[in-house]
Design a protein around this motif. Structure first.
Motif, short mmCIF file in Angstrom:
data_model
loop_
_atom_site.label_atom_id
_atom_site.label_comp_id
_atom_site.label_asym_id
_atom_site.label_seq_id
_atom_site.Cartn_x
_atom_site.Cartn_y
_atom_site.Cartn_z
N VAL A 124 -10.02 11.85 -0.53
CA VAL A 124 -9.24 10.61 -0.65
C VAL A 124 -9.73 9.83 -1.87
O VAL A 124 -10.92 9.53 -1.97
CB VAL A 124 -9.37 9.74 0.61
N ARG A 125 -8.80 9.52 -2.76
CA ARG A 125 -9.13 8.62 -3.87
C ARG A 125 -8.47 7.29 -3.60
O ARG A 125 -7.25 7.21 -3.51
CB ARG A 125 -8.63 9.19 -5.20
N ASP A 126 -9.28 6.23 -3.44
CA ASP A 126 -8.69 4.90 -3.28
C ASP A 126 -8.88 4.11 -4.57
O ASP A 126 -9.24 4.68 -5.61
CB ASP A 126 -9.25 4.20 -2.04
N ALA A 127 -8.65 2.81 -4.52
CA ALA A 127 -8.70 2.00 -5.74
C ALA A 127 -10.11 1.91 -6.32
O ALA A 127 -10.28 1.56 -7.49
CB ALA A 127 -8.17 0.60 -5.44
N ILE A 152 -4.09 10.18 -2.68
CA ILE A 152 -4.48 9.06 -3.55
C ILE A 152 -3.86 7.78 -3.01
O ILE A 152 -2.64 7.71 -2.83
CB ILE A 152 -4.01 9.31 -5.00
N LYS A 153 -4.70 6.79 -2.74
CA LYS A 153 -4.25 5.48 -2.23
C LYS A 153 -4.36 4.46 -3.36
O LYS A 153 -5.35 4.43 -4.07
CB LYS A 153 -5.13 5.08 -1.04
N ASN A 154 -3.32 3.61 -3.51
CA ASN A 154 -3.35 2.63 -4.60
C ASN A 154 -4.24 1.43 -4.30
O ASN A 154 -4.63 0.70 -5.21
CB ASN A 154 -1.93 2.16 -4.92
N LEU A 155 -4.57 1.23 -3.02
CA LEU A 155 -5.46 0.15 -2.63
C LEU A 155 -6.74 0.74 -2.03
O LEU A 155 -6.87 1.95 -1.88
CB LEU A 155 -4.77 -0.75 -1.58
N ARG A 156 -7.66 -0.16 -1.65
CA ARG A 156 -8.89 0.30 -1.00
C ARG A 156 -8.54 0.82 0.39
O ARG A 156 -7.77 0.21 1.12
CB ARG A 156 -9.86 -0.88 -0.90
N VAL A 157 -9.12 1.96 0.77
CA VAL A 157 -8.84 2.54 2.08
C VAL A 157 -9.40 1.62 3.16
O VAL A 157 -10.49 1.07 3.04
CB VAL A 157 -9.44 3.97 2.19
N CYS A 158 -8.60 1.40 4.21
CA CYS A 158 -9.03 0.47 5.26
C CYS A 158 -10.03 1.15 6.19
O CYS A 158 -10.14 2.38 6.24
CB CYS A 158 -7.83 -0.07 6.04
N GLY A 178 0.83 -1.20 0.00
CA GLY A 178 0.00 0.00 0.00
C GLY A 178 0.86 1.25 0.00
O GLY A 178 1.87 1.33 0.69
N CYS A 179 0.47 2.23 -0.80
CA CYS A 179 1.18 3.51 -0.80
C CYS A 179 0.18 4.63 -1.08
O CYS A 179 -0.87 4.40 -1.68
CB CYS A 179 2.31 3.52 -1.82
N THR A 180 0.53 5.82 -0.62
CA THR A 180 -0.36 6.97 -0.77
C THR A 180 0.43 8.16 -1.30
O THR A 180 1.56 8.42 -0.84
CB THR A 180 -1.00 7.34 0.58
N LEU A 181 -0.16 8.85 -2.26
CA LEU A 181 0.49 10.01 -2.88
C LEU A 181 -0.25 11.28 -2.45
O LEU A 181 -1.48 11.31 -2.42
CB LEU A 181 0.48 9.87 -4.39
N ILE A 182 0.52 12.30 -2.13
CA ILE A 182 -0.02 13.63 -1.91
C ILE A 182 0.83 14.62 -2.69
O ILE A 182 2.05 14.50 -2.73
CB ILE A 182 -0.07 14.00 -0.41
#
Length: 789
Positions: free
Chosen positions: A769-772, A743-749, A656-660
């Motif tokens: 937040v944009r998730d998968a 932006i999260k590359n996976l579904r937000v938990c 999991g990784c997140t971009l800002i």
């Protein structure tokens, strides 16, 4: 041989006509040089008419530097000679030399340019990378009274189209007091080249209504527009008109019709048309080969290619481009490699169109390194070459490389609509809103806003970067919208969870007369899924099949399972799967497993996962999802068993990784990241937030964390998830009260989703937040998804 001819002729030194005839018949540069020598011997080396013809022929034989030297030795060149050499420079790709000679004519002689001077000089300016020379020449032509000349006007219109200045080309065309067939053809052709297909059809209609005399070029030029618009009715109308005016048997028209019907898969009609040509030329063969390839009939195209070679005709770059399986590359890697080898042996691999087609195919086959190697080895990269490589990176998810190459390209050549749409797609994938806005400003400066493909890509970019309001504003401003435009905005509203608005737009689309596509229905069903609109979803699926005659794809079935599953109707979802007329694939069972996670149904999860492990055993995501379902049900033993299977099979879980993005610079975080330069400040901010959140009643959601660690350690694990680190950094690096986008590359938990609600309330910030799967807009402790995601 030439000298013997001279002796026999017994010409006088001043027999100009003899040498003019000899120059006309010269077929090689060697013959031309010998004739030049005899011209000097006979004292005609300063005869203006003879020198003009000689310079003209030297230009035709690509000996432009020799022609220029000869011009410089002429004592008093006249305007006609100036025009000949300016045209020679234009045809020999020497735009600066042509413009320099034009400048010399204006400033250092008493001669005044005429319409031919301006036409040739502006034509030459088309070959330069900058448009400023052509614009200046156009200005001079207007000042000198040639602005409304038909000959000059046609070249000026063509010039503006070459630089994608569609509005300027239109303006020049509209202001012309008289318009001949050449000017109309230039207008239609330019609009087609700039992807303004609806406009080109409209101009063609006006041409016909105005009673302008058509020629075969007019018809063959407009046919590609009908093909690109997928409007067979318009194409057939053009064909009927061609038959009526007597161009039905014209080889150019038939070739255009071959291309048209190929686009619609009418391969039998295409074969019949090809058979109507008595002696097919290379262009006709190329069109037929391309038609076979476009329709996936690679064997037929290769067979025709072999027949062409056997006939003794020389193939060209267009032949090979038509043979390369650009439109249906999958399963044709070996064929592509064979064609590539033939291109290398034939010496045409360096040709821009060939290397571009090969680059495109390799990119689509995920052979991205081979594509880049081919791109790098191309000596003279055309704009299409750059576009193919940028698009290749974008299609393969290598968005950062696409953007890097885009900046490199900007130093070499100007972008066109294809470049813009590719880079906007990269921005949409990466969530690079600042770059997307920069590209938007570029679009404005280049006057590309009227291009439907560019505007559609812009709408898609804003929607996928979280700015649905901006996307809607652009959509409402568009005059001409195609199905892709409607799909982009409907999909955008679906991503943001605005299902009812997506449905309203879908109904507007139906009433507007734009026919929906399979993607349209997929976008609407997706919107229904994320808004919990079960009844509407059922109605739309039924309408797609029974009213619009679409055969559902696996994605449509998966959407219906998702709609039922998210709403808790798991039994109905299973029944829907069992009634499917086709065998359900991984995407369908995956939708059911996802619904089991939401509603914690372990029994149905076992059924779905068993099918998934059979169909897609290497997909680690399904194992992780099943493990999380067991963990949520506190069945830690089975969760551990699933994780052991993952370890034994060495299946790699996507980290999991997140971009800002802050100040135009992207920052990427992973869980527990300690490598950011401001890591100390980030963790301090996170600690501060955690304290305030606990005071406000926040409790960590640790059900899906590893079961074999203490509860305190579980809390620590979810506390340092990548999205929390990105939000903490955003709070440090941005101004108070400004919006934070991640932006999260996976579904937000579940824990991060709950934490972000608390953070938005505590800090008084809007957090997007944009998730998968979709967008979440957090404000004052509430998420736009209504906890339904």
């Amino acid at each position: 041989m030439i000298c013997r001819n001279i002796a026999v002729a017994s010409c006088t030194p001043r027999d100009r006509s003899f040498f003019l005839d000899l120059l006309k018949k010269a077929t090689t540069l060697s013959h031309l040089s010998q004739t030049h020598a005899q011209i000097i011997l006979h004292g005609l080396h300063q005869d203006l008419a003879t020198l003009t013809k000689l310079i003209h022929k030297l230009s035709d034989f690509k000996a432009i530097h020799h022609a220029h030297r000869l011009f410089l030795s002429t004592r008093k060149p006249d305007l006609f000679l100036f025009n000949v050499l300016i045209k020679g420079f234009a045809t020999n790709n020497s735009p600066l030399s042509a413009i320099s000679l034009y400048t010399h004519l204006r400033t250092r002689t008493n001669l005044k340019p005429d319409k031919f001077t301006y036409a040739f000089a502006i034509w030459a300016a088309m070959g330069h990378e900058s448009e400023r020379f052509g614009i200046l020449l156009h200005s001079n032509a207007i000042v000198d009274g040639f602005g409304f000349d038909l000959f000059v006007g046609s070249v000026v219109v063509d010039f503006y189209f070459k630089f994608s200045r569609v509005e300027m080309a239109r303006k020049v065309f509209d202001l012309m007091p008289e318009r001949d067939t050449v000017l109309w053809n230039t207008m239609v052709s330019g609009l087609v080249r700039n992807c303004c297909f609806n406009d080109s059809i409209e101009v063609f209609r006006n041409l016909v209504k105005g009673g302008v005399e058509l020629d075969s070029t007019t018809v063959s030029t407009v046919l590609p527009a009908a093909a690109e618009l997928q409007d067979l009715e318009v194409g057939m109308g053009i064909q009927c008109l061609a038959l009526k005016v007597g161009f039905g048997c014209d080889v150019f028209v038939i070739t255009g019709l071959i291309s048209l019907y190929s686009k619609f898969g009418e391969i039998d009609t295409v074969r019949w048309l090809f058979e109507q040509i008595d002696r097919p030329d290379l262009v006709s063969y190329n069109s037929m080969i391309s038609g076979y390839t476009y329709n996936g009939e690679s064997e037929s195209s290769v067979r025709l290619f072999v027949d062409l070679l056997a006939s003794g005709q020389k193939v060209n770059s267009s032949t090979l481009v038509g043979l390369i399986p650009v439109h249906s590359p999958f399963g044709h890697l070996q064929l592509t490699c064979c064609i590539h080898g033939f291109c290398v042996k034939s010496g045409v691999v360096s040709h821009a169109s060939v290397s571009t087609a090969l680059t495109t195919v390799y990119s689509r086959l995920n052979e991205i390194e081979t594509a880049r190697l081919l791109f790098d080895e191309t000596p003279e990269k055309s704009l299409a070459s750059w576009n193919a490589m940028i698009s290749g990176y974008t299609q393969n998810g290598l968005t950062e490389m696409a953007i890097s190459l885009f900046w490199e390209m900007m130093l070499e050549v100007r972008p066109n609509p294809v470049t813009i749409t590719s880079i906007l797609s990269a921005c949409a994938q990466l969530g690079a809103l600042s770059l997307g806005k920069w590209v938007h400003n570029l679009i404005k400066s280049e006057n590309l806003e009227s291009n439907v493909y560019v505007s559609t890509a812009l709408i898609d970019m804003y929607a996928k970067c979280g700015s649905i309001v901006e996307a809607r504003q652009l959509f409402d401003l568009m005059k001409d919208k195609n199905s892709v435009t409607w799909n982009a905005i409907i999909s955008g509203y679906g991503l943001h969870g605005h299902g009812n608005e997506a449905l309203r737009l879908f109904n507007e689309m139906l009433h507007s007369g734009v026919p929906p596509t399979g993607v349209t229905f997929l976008s609407v069903l997706y919107a229904c899924s994320h808004a919990g609109l079960v009844r509407k979803g059922n109605e739309i699926f039924h309408s797609m099949v029974h009213d619009h005659g679409f055969q559902p794809l696996p994605e449509h079935y998966a959407c219906m399972v998702d709609i039922l599953g998210r709403a808790g109707q798991l039994t109905e979802a299973l029944k829907f799967i069992e009634k499917m007329p086709v065998e359900p694939g991984p995407i369908v069972w995956g939708a059911l497993l996802g619904a089991c996670m939401i509603h914690k149904d372990t029994n149905l999860a076992r059924v779905a996962s068993e099918r998934l492990f059979e169909l897609d055993p290497a997909n680690v995501g399904y194992h992780v999802l099943l493990s999380n379902i067991y963990s949520a049900d506190k069945n830690f033993l089975k969760a551990a068993t699933v994780r052991q299977v993952v370890k034994k099979r060495r299946l790699a879980k996507t980290p999991g990784c997140t971009l800002i993005e802050v100040g135009g610079t992207p920052h990427v975080f992973t869980s527990g990241d300690l490598f950011h330069p401001q890591a100390t400040a980030i963790y301090k901010m996170l600690e501060k937030l955690t304290g305030k959140m606990r005071e406000a009643g926040f409790q960590s959601q640790t059900l899906t964390a590893l079961h074999d660690v203490e509860e305190e350690e579980k809390e620590l694990m979810v506390k340092v998830h990548s999205e929390k680190l990105a939000i903490a950094f955003g709070l440090i690096a941005t101004e108070p009260e400004t919006e934070i986008r991640i932006i999260k590359n996976l579904r937000v938990c579940l824990d991060c989703h709950n934490a972000t609600k608390f953070i938005s309330k505590i800090t008084k910030r809007i957090i997007v937040v944009r998730d998968a799967n979709r967008f979440h807009h957090f404000k004052d402790g509430i998420c736009s998804c209504g906890d339904y995601w």
